[in-house]
Write an enzyme that holds these catalytic residues in place. Sequence first.
Site, PDB file in Angstrom:
ATOM      1  N   THR B 143      25.725 -40.852  -4.928  1.00  0.00           N
ATOM      2  CA  THR B 143      24.180 -41.515  -4.617  1.00  0.00           C
ATOM      3  C   THR B 143      24.376 -42.305  -3.317  1.00  0.00           C
ATOM      4  O   THR B 143      25.042 -43.012  -3.229  1.00  0.00           O
ATOM      5  CB  THR B 143      23.849 -42.410  -5.982  1.00  0.00           C
ATOM      6  OG1 THR B 143      22.554 -42.893  -5.402  1.00  0.00           O
ATOM      7  CG2 THR B 143      24.637 -43.513  -6.233  1.00  0.00           C
ATOM      8  N   ILE B 144      23.312 -41.964  -2.557  1.00  0.00           N
ATOM      9  CA  ILE B 144      23.162 -42.877  -1.548  1.00  0.00           C
ATOM     10  C   ILE B 144      22.679 -44.265  -1.766  1.00  0.00           C
ATOM     11  O   ILE B 144      22.918 -45.182  -0.804  1.00  0.00           O
ATOM     12  CB  ILE B 144      21.852 -42.274  -0.308  1.00  0.00           C
ATOM     13  CG1 ILE B 144      20.708 -42.080  -1.135  1.00  0.00           C
ATOM     14  CG2 ILE B 144      22.514 -40.831   0.061  1.00  0.00           C
ATOM     15  CD1 ILE B 144      19.337 -41.852  -0.096  1.00  0.00           C
ATOM     16  N   ASP B 145      22.274 -44.480  -2.847  1.00  0.00           N
ATOM     17  CA  ASP B 145      21.466 -45.779  -3.287  1.00  0.00           C
ATOM     18  C   ASP B 145      22.802 -46.690  -3.555  1.00  0.00           C
ATOM     19  O   ASP B 145      22.603 -48.053  -3.558  1.00  0.00           O
ATOM     20  CB  ASP B 145      20.885 -45.525  -4.376  1.00  0.00           C
ATOM     21  CG  ASP B 145      19.344 -44.930  -4.373  1.00  0.00           C
ATOM     22  OD1 ASP B 145      19.054 -45.114  -3.118  1.00  0.00           O
ATOM     23  OD2 ASP B 145      18.922 -44.453  -5.384  1.00  0.00           O
ATOM     24  N   ARG B 192      15.459 -47.562  -4.053  1.00  0.00           N
ATOM     25  CA  ARG B 192      14.096 -47.979  -5.073  1.00  0.00           C
ATOM     26  C   ARG B 192      14.371 -49.419  -5.488  1.00  0.00           C
ATOM     27  O   ARG B 192      13.577 -50.022  -5.573  1.00  0.00           O
ATOM     28  CB  ARG B 192      14.327 -46.867  -6.190  1.00  0.00           C
ATOM     29  CG  ARG B 192      13.270 -46.923  -6.908  1.00  0.00           C
ATOM     30  CD  ARG B 192      13.244 -45.865  -8.111  1.00  0.00           C
ATOM     31  NE  ARG B 192      12.691 -44.605  -7.671  1.00  0.00           N
ATOM     32  CZ  ARG B 192      13.312 -43.561  -7.549  1.00  0.00           C
ATOM     33  NH1 ARG B 192      14.568 -43.454  -7.741  1.00  0.00           N
ATOM     34  NH2 ARG B 192      12.695 -42.436  -7.021  1.00  0.00           N
ATOM     35  N   GLU B 247      12.341 -49.312   0.604  1.00  0.00           N
ATOM     36  CA  GLU B 247      11.096 -48.887  -0.065  1.00  0.00           C
ATOM     37  C   GLU B 247      10.306 -49.703  -1.156  1.00  0.00           C
ATOM     38  O   GLU B 247       9.431 -49.546  -1.574  1.00  0.00           O
ATOM     39  CB  GLU B 247      11.228 -47.486  -0.031  1.00  0.00           C
ATOM     40  CG  GLU B 247      12.420 -47.068  -1.363  1.00  0.00           C
ATOM     41  CD  GLU B 247      12.295 -45.619  -1.455  1.00  0.00           C
ATOM     42  OE1 GLU B 247      11.809 -44.774  -0.990  1.00  0.00           O
ATOM     43  OE2 GLU B 247      13.369 -45.102  -2.127  1.00  0.00           O
ATOM     44  N   GLN B 302      17.601 -39.206   6.221  1.00  0.00           N
ATOM     45  CA  GLN B 302      18.636 -40.196   6.162  1.00  0.00           C
ATOM     46  C   GLN B 302      19.788 -39.831   5.179  1.00  0.00           C
ATOM     47  O   GLN B 302      20.976 -40.418   5.515  1.00  0.00           O
ATOM     48  CB  GLN B 302      18.082 -41.701   5.648  1.00  0.00           C
ATOM     49  CG  GLN B 302      17.549 -41.929   4.431  1.00  0.00           C
ATOM     50  CD  GLN B 302      16.705 -43.147   4.255  1.00  0.00           C
ATOM     51  OE1 GLN B 302      17.409 -44.136   4.114  1.00  0.00           O
ATOM     52  NE2 GLN B 302      15.421 -42.712   4.239  1.00  0.00           N
ATOM     53  N   ARG B 303      19.269 -39.010   4.157  1.00  0.00           N
ATOM     54  CA  ARG B 303      20.435 -38.647   3.433  1.00  0.00           C
ATOM     55  C   ARG B 303      21.023 -37.256   3.343  1.00  0.00           C
ATOM     56  O   ARG B 303      21.830 -36.826   2.952  1.00  0.00           O
ATOM     57  CB  ARG B 303      19.988 -38.528   2.147  1.00  0.00           C
ATOM     58  CG  ARG B 303      19.016 -37.640   1.670  1.00  0.00           C
ATOM     59  CD  ARG B 303      18.224 -37.992   0.170  1.00  0.00           C
ATOM     60  NE  ARG B 303      17.422 -36.822  -0.345  1.00  0.00           N
ATOM     61  CZ  ARG B 303      16.487 -36.904  -1.063  1.00  0.00           C
ATOM     62  NH1 ARG B 303      16.249 -38.030  -1.852  1.00  0.00           N
ATOM     63  NH2 ARG B 303      15.610 -35.896  -1.671  1.00  0.00           N
TER      64      ARG B 303
END
Lengths: 421, 421
Positions: B143-145, B192, B247, B302-303
């Site tokens: 996950t990029i997150d 998120r 975001e 970005q991803r």
Amino acid sequence: MADTKPNAIVAQSGGPTAVINSSACGVIQHAISSGRIGKVLGATNGILGVLKEDLFDISAEKPETIEAMKQTPAAAIGSCRYKLKSLERSKLDYERILDVFKAHNIHYFFYIGGNDSMDTADKVNKLAKDTGCELTCIGVPKTIDNDLACTDHCPGYGSVAKYVAVSAMSAGKDTEALYTTDTCTILEVMGRNAGWIAAAAGLAQRQPQDAPHLIYMPEAVFTFDKLITDVKAVLKEHKRVFIVAGEGLKDENGNYVTADSGDFGKDSFGHAQLGGVAEMLKAVIEKEVGIKARFNKLGTNQRSAMHFASLTDVNEAYLCGQKAVEAALTGENGKMVTLIREDSDQYNCTTGLTPLSEVANGEKKVPLQYINKAGNGITQAMKDYVRPLVQGQAPITIAEDGLPVFMRFDRKPLAKKLAEY
Amino acid sequence: MADTKPNAIVAQSGGPTAVINSSACGVIQHAISSGRIGKVLGATNGILGVLKEDLFDISAEKPETIEAMKQTPAAAIGSCRYKLKSLERSKLDYERILDVFKAHNIHYFFYIGGNDSMDTADKVNKLAKDTGCELTCIGVPKTIDNDLACTDHCPGYGSVAKYVAVSAMSAGKDTEALYTTDTCTILEVMGRNAGWIAAAAGLAQRQPQDAPHLIYMPEAVFTFDKLITDVKAVLKEHKRVFIVAGEGLKDENGNYVTADSGDFGKDSFGHAQLGGVAEMLKAVIEKEVGIKARFNKLGTNQRSAMHFASLTDVNEAYLCGQKAVEAALTGENGKMVTLIREDSDQYNCTTGLTPLSEVANGEKKVPLQYINKAGNGITQAMKDYVRPLVQGQAPITIAEDGLPVFMRFDRKPLAKKLAEY
């Protein structure tokens, strides 16, 4: 005596690019090495710096700082969007410019910019001639928009073309992977009246299933009915749709399909400030086609992406700066350096000169033979035009933190000799 | 006999990254070279492909295609956002998955994804155990997150961190050059509920005048009053302001400051679909501070930015895939591979294993010690955390057209053995 040699001034104007510093570097290094120019001065923030006598001695900066300009995006000397009007209406401004030039023994003015800047340089030059002021003005082309007349292409365009194409290619893979939910992606790119940047993204499409499937440019009439029809057709074929949209799309009547009408709706050149095309497309597609759409807006990242800039572009930008100095020192005046594509099988680019007045306020749009008949994509001729311009990877130096090394001038201000303006 | 060896399935899920294909490549190459696995099957579009029995034989693809996965962003096998609910509520789905596994002699399930995917893998595994079905489920983090529990960081994060940081650095130079008119730039990034991506952009700020000047993350309460105060303070100091905004910014009450309430306002996992933070900030800054602001929204770029991806990230992603196969073949089950940062002066990363159930639905936010006291930037500790993750440039192969070479599977579909689902 070094002191008696005339000085040169170099200034950058308008929207930055990945390579406008390469052009400035070409000017600076060749002005210094010529031995015929005293100091090379930088005008902080373009013509504003001249008006405010806000100058600094670039030739006193460290040589490695100047060399590192080739690896630094944006405008290291500083840019502006200040537009001078006609000689009559902005007379005080033009006179002030010549006063500053005289006060600092400046005989050479190298202005790196777009058509508005060439217009300014042309008018400064004319006033200098009319008033017997010794001045040589040479313009260096710069614009990501690629819309300058009299030149095959503009330094700055190759790099934005390369970055926008790789961005379409990469985000296209994302849409391909996730089409079952995120079915449509819109990539919004710059280009107020010319679709050169949007068109360049088409280089990413090697096969019909590759992104971008649809490219909308200001040169082709845009309607939402057409959009919906186009999107449905692509969906049927590929189950997903990737759209590249220029920011300045226009309807049948030549009006922008979106217009920001707020306080900041126009820039100081009077150009409409655009934005929101992608959002509007997204909303229409979601409502009318019933698929989820998302948008990426590259914004200023597309014109500052040194980490994926074109080596061809960097080299040509530098060459334009070098040629500007050579032209000035061989007695040329009131000209802009142009890029000429030789008529040969292999791409070969040389430089020429054209009167500033011919560039000023001209605008070169994407020709019809580069746009497909449906007005929603490009032709092979467009690909052939742009492909050589994106070749090669501009070198960057990476610091220990994993990010590029960018330069910044020490910027020791020159002592002011005139009253405040 | 090769035919009697059990088969493996590999699937990708959720938002793509620059390196999820590297993880899949690690699984595929090590599953093939182990000699203990029959076919390595790909499930087209994650768990959706399993449910629909939409499978293809990855081990029959050309070895160079599989190798090229390391240089290809997004999710080459195909991803999805389909979320299975509890065993009770989505019972038919879980049973179907096991039916498909049995029909194709699949004993190994490698699922590359985020916390929702680990939840799915965990439940499939539990049902297999309960029903006496032979199955080994190993999760590979993605996950990029960077918000997965039980792992120091997640494959995918290093590359988005690197790209977002260079984007802030580059667009920051643009704002610096043009501050006399375009005084404020907002870079909107993903994230998120966790601010890891926004925080990574802070790596770009080497000196106080460098971008980004302000970083807003979901972990710190965001108010427009604070924004206005912050912007004015930065303006006073630097004459320009560069903002990075996650975001998912939230107000004092934990509500998102923007919320898209349209038909597509929620994704199929029930997450709120966000967007428009940058636009809202732009509008407030222009109105309340009286300067022009613009925004860049990198979106899916970005991803998927393989052209400036982290080599460390690519290598670690591959390692996770490799380790997943090793774990499965040494009898581990129901685990996810984790990344462990060794406690040493030099960055050193090894792998571990953790139960799927501990990862499922967990969420790791940016800790308080990584956020500055004002809640508008990061600390040195955050820089120290992210710096090793962005090191090295992932290799890409450039084609004659100047753009990267990305692979695409031939994807010959496996004959279906079950009724349609």
